[in-house]
Design a protein around this motif. Sequence first.
Motif, PDB file in Angstrom:
ATOM      1  N   LEU A   1      15.655  18.715 -24.398  1.00 53.48           N
ATOM      2  CA  LEU A   1      15.837  19.835 -23.476  1.00 53.48           C
ATOM      3  C   LEU A   1      16.222  21.078 -24.264  1.00 53.48           C
ATOM      4  CD1 LEU A   1      18.130  18.039 -20.828  1.00 53.48           C
ATOM      5  CD2 LEU A   1      15.645  17.847 -21.129  1.00 53.48           C
ATOM      6  N   TYR A   2      16.044  22.222 -23.631  1.00 49.31           N
ATOM      7  CA  TYR A   2      16.586  23.466 -24.164  1.00 49.31           C
ATOM      8  C   TYR A   2      17.750  23.884 -23.270  1.00 49.31           C
ATOM      9  CZ  TYR A   2      17.569  28.294 -24.910  1.00 49.31           C
ATOM     10  OH  TYR A   2      18.261  29.446 -25.135  1.00 49.31           O
ATOM     11  N   GLY A   3      18.795  24.457 -23.843  1.00 51.67           N
ATOM     12  CA  GLY A   3      19.888  24.995 -23.042  1.00 51.67           C
ATOM     13  C   GLY A   3      20.403  26.287 -23.632  1.00 51.67           C
ATOM     14  N   GLY A   4      20.804  27.202 -22.763  1.00 52.10           N
ATOM     15  CA  GLY A   4      21.338  28.486 -23.206  1.00 52.10           C
ATOM     16  C   GLY A   4      20.748  29.598 -22.367  1.00 52.10           C
ATOM     17  N   SER A   5      21.502  30.012 -21.333  1.00 50.85           N
ATOM     18  CA  SER A   5      21.086  31.121 -20.461  1.00 50.85           C
ATOM     19  C   SER A   5      19.727  30.908 -19.791  1.00 50.85           C
ATOM     20  CB  SER A   5      21.119  32.451 -21.222  1.00 50.85           C
ATOM     21  OG  SER A   5      22.450  32.729 -21.654  1.00 50.85           O
TER      22      SER A   5
ATOM     23  N   GLU B   1       8.502  29.980 -18.799  1.00 50.75           N
ATOM     24  CA  GLU B   1       7.957  30.178 -20.152  1.00 50.75           C
ATOM     25  C   GLU B   1       8.615  29.229 -21.158  1.00 50.75           C
ATOM     26  OE1 GLU B   1       8.512  34.307 -21.091  1.00 50.75           O
ATOM     27  OE2 GLU B   1      10.711  34.172 -21.052  1.00 50.75           O
ATOM     28  N   ILE B   2       9.837  28.844 -20.882  1.00 49.59           N
ATOM     29  CA  ILE B   2      10.494  27.879 -21.777  1.00 49.59           C
ATOM     30  C   ILE B   2       9.888  26.490 -21.572  1.00 49.59           C
ATOM     31  CG2 ILE B   2      12.701  26.721 -22.271  1.00 49.59           C
ATOM     32  CD1 ILE B   2      14.041  29.472 -21.605  1.00 49.59           C
ATOM     33  N   MET B   3       9.730  26.111 -20.302  1.00 51.16           N
ATOM     34  CA  MET B   3       9.149  24.793 -20.000  1.00 51.16           C
ATOM     35  C   MET B   3       7.696  24.683 -20.459  1.00 51.16           C
ATOM     36  SD  MET B   3      11.316  22.756 -18.360  1.00 51.16           S
ATOM     37  CE  MET B   3      10.143  21.539 -17.804  1.00 51.16           C
ATOM     38  N   ALA B   4       7.030  25.839 -20.609  1.00 53.64           N
ATOM     39  CA  ALA B   4       5.617  25.803 -21.014  1.00 53.64           C
ATOM     40  C   ALA B   4       5.451  25.416 -22.490  1.00 53.64           C
ATOM     41  CB  ALA B   4       4.973  27.167 -20.764  1.00 53.64           C
ATOM     42  N   GLN B   5       6.548  25.417 -23.238  1.00 56.56           N
ATOM     43  CA  GLN B   5       6.450  25.074 -24.662  1.00 56.56           C
ATOM     44  C   GLN B   5       6.193  23.568 -24.835  1.00 56.56           C
ATOM     45  OE1 GLN B   5       6.492  27.624 -26.951  1.00 56.56           O
ATOM     46  NE2 GLN B   5       6.580  28.822 -25.061  1.00 56.56           N
ATOM     47  N   GLU B   6       5.332  23.276 -25.762  1.00 52.66           N
ATOM     48  CA  GLU B   6       4.834  21.909 -25.946  1.00 52.66           C
ATOM     49  C   GLU B   6       5.931  20.842 -26.056  1.00 52.66           C
ATOM     50  OE1 GLU B   6       2.341  21.745 -29.374  1.00 52.66           O
ATOM     51  OE2 GLU B   6       2.145  19.552 -29.248  1.00 52.66           O
ATOM     52  N   ASP B   7       6.971  21.142 -26.827  1.00 54.40           N
ATOM     53  CA  ASP B   7       7.972  20.094 -27.093  1.00 54.40           C
ATOM     54  C   ASP B   7       9.209  20.178 -26.207  1.00 54.40           C
ATOM     55  OD1 ASP B   7       6.993  18.365 -29.302  1.00 54.40           O
ATOM     56  OD2 ASP B   7       6.697  20.316 -30.250  1.00 54.40           O
ATOM     57  N   VAL B   8       9.238  21.153 -25.312  1.00 55.92           N
ATOM     58  CA  VAL B   8      10.419  21.325 -24.452  1.00 55.92           C
ATOM     59  C   VAL B   8      10.234  20.517 -23.171  1.00 55.92           C
ATOM     60  CG1 VAL B   8      11.832  22.994 -23.189  1.00 55.92           C
ATOM     61  CG2 VAL B   8      10.785  23.656 -25.373  1.00 55.92           C
ATOM     62  N   ASP B   9      11.146  19.588 -22.912  1.00 60.68           N
ATOM     63  CA  ASP B   9      10.978  18.658 -21.783  1.00 60.68           C
ATOM     64  C   ASP B   9      11.892  18.961 -20.612  1.00 60.68           C
ATOM     65  OD1 ASP B   9       9.094  17.170 -23.301  1.00 60.68           O
ATOM     66  OD2 ASP B   9      10.762  16.252 -24.390  1.00 60.68           O
ATOM     67  N   GLY B  10      12.582  20.084 -20.660  1.00 60.18           N
ATOM     68  CA  GLY B  10      13.465  20.397 -19.539  1.00 60.18           C
ATOM     69  C   GLY B  10      14.578  21.298 -20.003  1.00 60.18           C
ATOM     70  N   ALA B  11      15.609  21.427 -19.159  1.00 55.12           N
ATOM     71  CA  ALA B  11      16.687  22.343 -19.503  1.00 55.12           C
ATOM     72  C   ALA B  11      18.041  21.808 -19.065  1.00 55.12           C
ATOM     73  CB  ALA B  11      16.439  23.711 -18.864  1.00 55.12           C
TER      74      ALA B  11
ATOM     75  N   LEU C   1      22.784   4.708 -34.485  1.00 57.72           N
ATOM     76  CA  LEU C   1      22.099   3.879 -33.493  1.00 57.72           C
ATOM     77  C   LEU C   1      21.243   2.816 -34.170  1.00 57.72           C
ATOM     78  CD1 LEU C   1      20.964   6.724 -31.052  1.00 57.72           C
ATOM     79  CD2 LEU C   1      22.992   5.253 -30.875  1.00 57.72           C
ATOM     80  N   ASP C   2      21.030   1.761 -33.438  1.00 57.76           N
ATOM     81  CA  ASP C   2      20.333   0.615 -33.989  1.00 57.76           C
ATOM     82  C   ASP C   2      18.937   0.516 -33.354  1.00 57.76           C
ATOM     83  OD1 ASP C   2      19.888  -1.653 -35.363  1.00 57.76           O
ATOM     84  OD2 ASP C   2      21.087  -2.960 -34.061  1.00 57.76           O
ATOM     85  N   GLY C   3      18.011   1.326 -33.843  1.00 54.13           N
ATOM     86  CA  GLY C   3      16.633   1.282 -33.354  1.00 54.13           C
ATOM     87  C   GLY C   3      16.488   1.466 -31.858  1.00 54.13           C
ATOM     88  N   PRO C   4      17.018   2.561 -31.307  1.00 54.85           N
ATOM     89  CA  PRO C   4      16.926   2.760 -29.858  1.00 54.85           C
ATOM     90  C   PRO C   4      15.496   3.073 -29.418  1.00 54.85           C
ATOM     91  CG  PRO C   4      17.670   4.782 -30.894  1.00 54.85           C
ATOM     92  CD  PRO C   4      17.581   3.746 -31.985  1.00 54.85           C
ATOM     93  N   GLY C   5      15.199   2.822 -28.155  1.00 54.79           N
ATOM     94  CA  GLY C   5      13.929   3.270 -27.589  1.00 54.79           C
ATOM     95  C   GLY C   5      14.036   4.751 -27.262  1.00 54.79           C
ATOM     96  N   GLY C   6      12.897   5.395 -27.082  1.00 56.10           N
ATOM     97  CA  GLY C   6      12.885   6.822 -26.805  1.00 56.10           C
ATOM     98  C   GLY C   6      13.486   7.175 -25.457  1.00 56.10           C
ATOM     99  N   ASP C   7      13.645   6.176 -24.590  1.00 60.20           N
ATOM    100  CA  ASP C   7      14.234   6.463 -23.276  1.00 60.20           C
ATOM    101  C   ASP C   7      15.736   6.177 -23.246  1.00 60.20           C
ATOM    102  OD1 ASP C   7      14.069   3.765 -23.517  1.00 60.20           O
ATOM    103  OD2 ASP C   7      13.053   3.412 -21.603  1.00 60.20           O
ATOM    104  N   ALA C   8      16.314   5.813 -24.402  1.00 54.82           N
ATOM    105  CA  ALA C   8      17.736   5.454 -24.434  1.00 54.82           C
ATOM    106  C   ALA C   8      18.648   6.667 -24.499  1.00 54.82           C
ATOM    107  CB  ALA C   8      18.017   4.540 -25.636  1.00 54.82           C
ATOM    108  N   LEU C   9      18.102   7.792 -24.918  1.00 53.63           N
ATOM    109  CA  LEU C   9      18.915   9.007 -24.983  1.00 53.63           C
ATOM    110  C   LEU C   9      18.028  10.233 -24.831  1.00 53.63           C
ATOM    111  CD1 LEU C   9      20.159   9.739 -28.636  1.00 53.63           C
ATOM    112  CD2 LEU C   9      18.326   8.157 -28.112  1.00 53.63           C
ATOM    113  N   VAL C  10      18.685  11.355 -24.594  1.00 52.53           N
ATOM    114  CA  VAL C  10      18.009  12.644 -24.463  1.00 52.53           C
ATOM    115  C   VAL C  10      18.732  13.583 -25.421  1.00 52.53           C
ATOM    116  CG1 VAL C  10      17.633  14.601 -22.884  1.00 52.53           C
ATOM    117  CG2 VAL C  10      17.403  12.255 -22.027  1.00 52.53           C
ATOM    118  N   PHE C  11      17.991  14.471 -26.085  1.00 52.72           N
ATOM    119  CA  PHE C  11      18.639  15.515 -26.876  1.00 52.72           C
ATOM    120  C   PHE C  11      18.553  16.845 -26.137  1.00 52.72           C
ATOM    121  CE2 PHE C  11      17.977  12.536 -30.408  1.00 52.72           C
ATOM    122  CZ  PHE C  11      19.170  12.685 -31.100  1.00 52.72           C
ATOM    123  N   ALA C  12      19.516  17.714 -26.387  1.00 47.98           N
ATOM    124  CA  ALA C  12      19.440  19.078 -25.870  1.00 47.98           C
ATOM    125  C   ALA C  12      19.706  20.028 -27.025  1.00 47.98           C
ATOM    126  CB  ALA C  12      20.455  19.301 -24.759  1.00 47.98           C
ATOM    127  N   TYR C  13      18.753  20.908 -27.286  1.00 47.10           N
ATOM    128  CA  TYR C  13      18.964  21.964 -28.279  1.00 47.10           C
ATOM    129  C   TYR C  13      19.584  23.152 -27.565  1.00 47.10           C
ATOM    130  CZ  TYR C  13      18.115  25.928 -31.297  1.00 47.10           C
ATOM    131  OH  TYR C  13      18.284  27.076 -32.033  1.00 47.10           O
TER     132      TYR C  13
END
Length: 263
Positions: free
Chosen positions: A210-214, A222-232, A155-167
């Motif tokens: 985001l977090y994903g998996g069951s 409790e997953i959403m309460a984690q500081e860096d987790v922004d959704g599922a 990627l060429d210097g994207p903004g933080g709103d250009a994509l989402v990651f899911a672990y």
Amino acid sequence: MTRRPMMAANWKMNKTVREAQDYTAALLPHAADADGVDVAVFAPLTCLSEVARMAEDSQVLAGAQNFYYEDSGAFTGEVSIPMLQDIGVRTVLVGHSERREVFGESDDLVARKTKRAVEAGLLPVVCVGETKEERDGGGMWEKVSGQVRVVMESLDGPGGDALVFAYEPIWAIGTGDTATPEDAQDAIGQMRGLLKELAGDDFAASVRILYGGSVKPGNVAEIMAQEDVDGALVGGASLEVESFVALIEAAGEAASGGEESGD
Ligand code: PGA
């Protein structure tokens, strides 16, 4: 820094057009009530245009589970980003472990697809995650960081709103074996740290992971309460609309709880 939470349904290879219509009709009023939460539905191709049409004026993002990075041509069986945009699709999944493991998608293909989606302004949700063997062998971070790096380098210097990651740890997908909230935070916190190194403070502070998996209504808070987790990103528990609505409501509560506590 407040990041807008996202709750995403991944229907995988499930639902007829009729079932998708009934689900979307039931979902829309609840999604409208869920102020402050982005809702996405990754539907199979056969019902995607219907979901997109029904969700057009709503805050529900109709999403595709797959696409190819070329715009048109001799690519039998594939659909392109302009085709998806033509039917009102607003987000795409990239690099889901089932695409990687069952259909052999490589890191390079995932990176090319992500780049094309970002260029087109179609929000990619990029999935990364390790197998059970990799985790047990202490190789979680090597795998996950490698997957994140390949995508960011394309990627060429994207903004933080250009994509989402899911672990999405592969051993937790569809198994009922959820990562502990601490494991989710540990991996996602490290991902944010790496993204800071690769793309800077603003990107890392604003990109959603985001977090994903069951994930299910009983463990989402409790997953959403984690500081860096922004959704599922949710498979099985998103197939029934009542269960997905409960997840959206939990994300809304986590978001407003976060505001009250001042972060
Ligand atoms: P699951 O699937 O919620 O059924 O574990 C998650 C996913 O594959 O995105």
